[in-house]
Design an enzyme around this catalytic site. Structure first.
Site, PDB file in Angstrom:
ATOM      1  N   SER A  88      45.788  -9.880  -2.095  1.00 16.72           N
ATOM      2  CA  SER A  88      46.333  -9.382  -3.361  1.00 16.72           C
ATOM      3  C   SER A  88      46.815 -10.545  -4.240  1.00 16.72           C
ATOM      4  O   SER A  88      46.019 -11.364  -4.676  1.00 16.72           O
ATOM      5  CB  SER A  88      47.443  -8.357  -3.084  1.00 16.72           C
ATOM      6  OG  SER A  88      47.883  -7.740  -4.269  1.00 16.72           O
ATOM      7  N   LEU A  89      48.120 -10.652  -4.466  1.00 20.44           N
ATOM      8  CA  LEU A  89      48.685 -11.775  -5.215  1.00 20.44           C
ATOM      9  C   LEU A  89      48.192 -13.118  -4.663  1.00 20.44           C
ATOM     10  O   LEU A  89      47.951 -14.077  -5.403  1.00 20.44           O
ATOM     11  CB  LEU A  89      50.217 -11.703  -5.121  1.00 20.44           C
ATOM     12  CG  LEU A  89      50.986 -13.001  -5.370  1.00 20.44           C
ATOM     13  CD1 LEU A  89      50.964 -13.349  -6.838  1.00 20.44           C
ATOM     14  CD2 LEU A  89      52.408 -12.882  -4.867  1.00 20.44           C
ATOM     15  N   ARG A 113      50.952 -11.156 -14.672  1.00 19.09           N
ATOM     16  CA  ARG A 113      50.541 -10.071 -13.776  1.00 19.09           C
ATOM     17  C   ARG A 113      51.768  -9.287 -13.303  1.00 19.09           C
ATOM     18  O   ARG A 113      51.785  -8.058 -13.324  1.00 19.09           O
ATOM     19  CB  ARG A 113      49.802 -10.679 -12.574  1.00 19.09           C
ATOM     20  CG  ARG A 113      49.330  -9.687 -11.513  1.00 19.09           C
ATOM     21  CD  ARG A 113      48.700 -10.487 -10.358  1.00 19.09           C
ATOM     22  NE  ARG A 113      47.977  -9.650  -9.410  1.00 19.09           N
ATOM     23  CZ  ARG A 113      48.474  -9.189  -8.276  1.00 19.09           C
ATOM     24  NH1 ARG A 113      49.738  -9.439  -7.963  1.00 19.09           N
ATOM     25  NH2 ARG A 113      47.732  -8.463  -7.452  1.00 19.09           N
ATOM     26  N   HIS A 195      47.074  -1.547  -6.757  1.00 20.23           N
ATOM     27  CA  HIS A 195      45.681  -1.386  -6.330  1.00 20.23           C
ATOM     28  C   HIS A 195      45.225   0.079  -6.360  1.00 20.23           C
ATOM     29  O   HIS A 195      44.608   0.568  -5.425  1.00 20.23           O
ATOM     30  CB  HIS A 195      45.466  -2.013  -4.947  1.00 20.23           C
ATOM     31  CG  HIS A 195      45.777  -3.477  -4.931  1.00 20.23           C
ATOM     32  ND1 HIS A 195      44.976  -4.408  -5.562  1.00 20.23           N
ATOM     33  CD2 HIS A 195      46.845  -4.153  -4.435  1.00 20.23           C
ATOM     34  CE1 HIS A 195      45.535  -5.606  -5.425  1.00 20.23           C
ATOM     35  NE2 HIS A 195      46.663  -5.475  -4.760  1.00 20.23           N
ATOM     36  N   GLN A 244      40.639  -6.467  -9.658  1.00 15.34           N
ATOM     37  CA  GLN A 244      41.493  -6.444  -8.459  1.00 15.34           C
ATOM     38  C   GLN A 244      42.718  -5.527  -8.569  1.00 15.34           C
ATOM     39  O   GLN A 244      43.115  -4.886  -7.601  1.00 15.34           O
ATOM     40  CB  GLN A 244      41.941  -7.878  -8.132  1.00 15.34           C
ATOM     41  CG  GLN A 244      42.528  -8.058  -6.749  1.00 15.34           C
ATOM     42  CD  GLN A 244      43.784  -8.919  -6.755  1.00 15.34           C
ATOM     43  OE1 GLN A 244      44.733  -8.634  -7.465  1.00 15.34           O
ATOM     44  NE2 GLN A 244      43.784  -9.976  -5.961  1.00 15.34           N
TER      45      GLN A 244
END
Length: 292
Positions: A88-89, A113, A195, A244
């Site tokens: 993820s990050l 983000r 997500h 993503q």
């Protein structure tokens, strides 16, 4: 082949990066540059802040990113990645580590983000839940049967998935997962449905920032969350990074592909050791190490 992996949100702890700051001139310089870029002293919160202060999304994401990236940069000659991936990050940390993004651009994107995700979380009540003990297929099937938005969000390792969506739909899905034989289906203490389609407003906001940022050709491929495949083309990396936010993290599939492509040692760079544990569950023969 040497694979380097980078953790995501949730790996943070009070005191993270403090030793790095005190022992390395380069680390100190990069941390101070980060304070300037962000407009507040994130180092104060990382080194001395409370768990609650660290949990703020605008702090957590840059903090985990900084710990990972600065640690990688202080490894000097020993850091020679042949493949990278981030959860993820952590994908942003991986992209700085393999030279796709500069330190400054990576930090700016991570900060944007975090703020965009926080705003998206405030639009509709949403959450995430961990589901243990079911196959990927069963989790997908149950999610598809629920009224409302609920989707698989993180394929962490076999038998451990995270689902994400509208609060009511996630709660209903948890009951259905238990009825289907899940060992546990547990709502997570998170700010929103990462997500999942609930992150669409954040994706739109971040897309503009990513499009405006220069991406270089990396020194080695990144196995991206969205595709679980090796990617080296900067325009493709950009496209996958934009998707993503609303797509699932295919961590199980990424690790399996890296092993297939020749990864022999996975080194986790950043706070904690969560990824090492997941990798051992995905492939018990894989060698793992930490650089934290």
């Amino acid at each position: 082949m040497k694979a380097y992996v980078f953790p995501g949100q949730g790996a943070q702890f009070t005191g993270m990066g403090k030793e790095l700051y005190e022992q390395s001139d380069l680390a100190r310089e990069l941390f101070e540059r980060a304070n300037e870029i962000l407009g507040f002293r994130i180092t104060d919160i990382m080194f001395e802040g409370t768990a609650d202060e660290l949990k703020q999304t605008k702090v957590t994401q840059p903090a985990v990113f900084l710990h990972s990236v600065i640690l990688a940069k202080t490894m000097n000659e020993s850091f020679k990645p042949e493949m990278v991936a981030g959860h993820s990050l952590g994908e942003f940390s991986a992209l700085v580590a393999n030279g796709t993004l500069s330190f400054e651009d990576g930090l700016k994107l991570v900060s944007q983000r975090a703020i965009a995700m926080q705003k998206a979380c405030e639009i509709t009540p949403s959450t995430m839940a961990a589901v243990l003990g079911l196959t990927d297929e069963k989790v997908e099937e149950v999610c598809a049967s629920i009224d409302g938005v609920v989707v698989p969000a993180n394929y962490n390792c076999p038998g451990q998935l995270v689902i994400s969506g509208e609060t009511g739909a996630v709660e209903r899905a948890c009951e259905a997962m238990k009825a289907a034989g899940a060992k546990r289906a547990l709502i997570l203490p998170v700010g929103g449905a990462f997500h999942s389609p609930m992150m669409e407003p954040a994706r739109e906001e971040l897309a503009a920032a990513i499009e405006a940022t220069h991406f270089s050709t990396p020194v080695c491929p990144v196995y991206q969350n969205v595709t679980a495949n090796a990617v080296s083309d900067p325009s493709e990396i950009k496209k996958n990074l934009i998707v993503q936010l609303t797509a699932p993290v295919k961590w199980t599939q990424s690790v399996q592909q890296m092993v297939k492509d020749g990864a022999t040692l996975f080194t986790e760079i950043g706070p904690g050791n969560v990824l090492q544990g997941l990798i051992k569950k995905i492939d018990p023969t894989a060698e793992v190490a930490g650089a934290n």
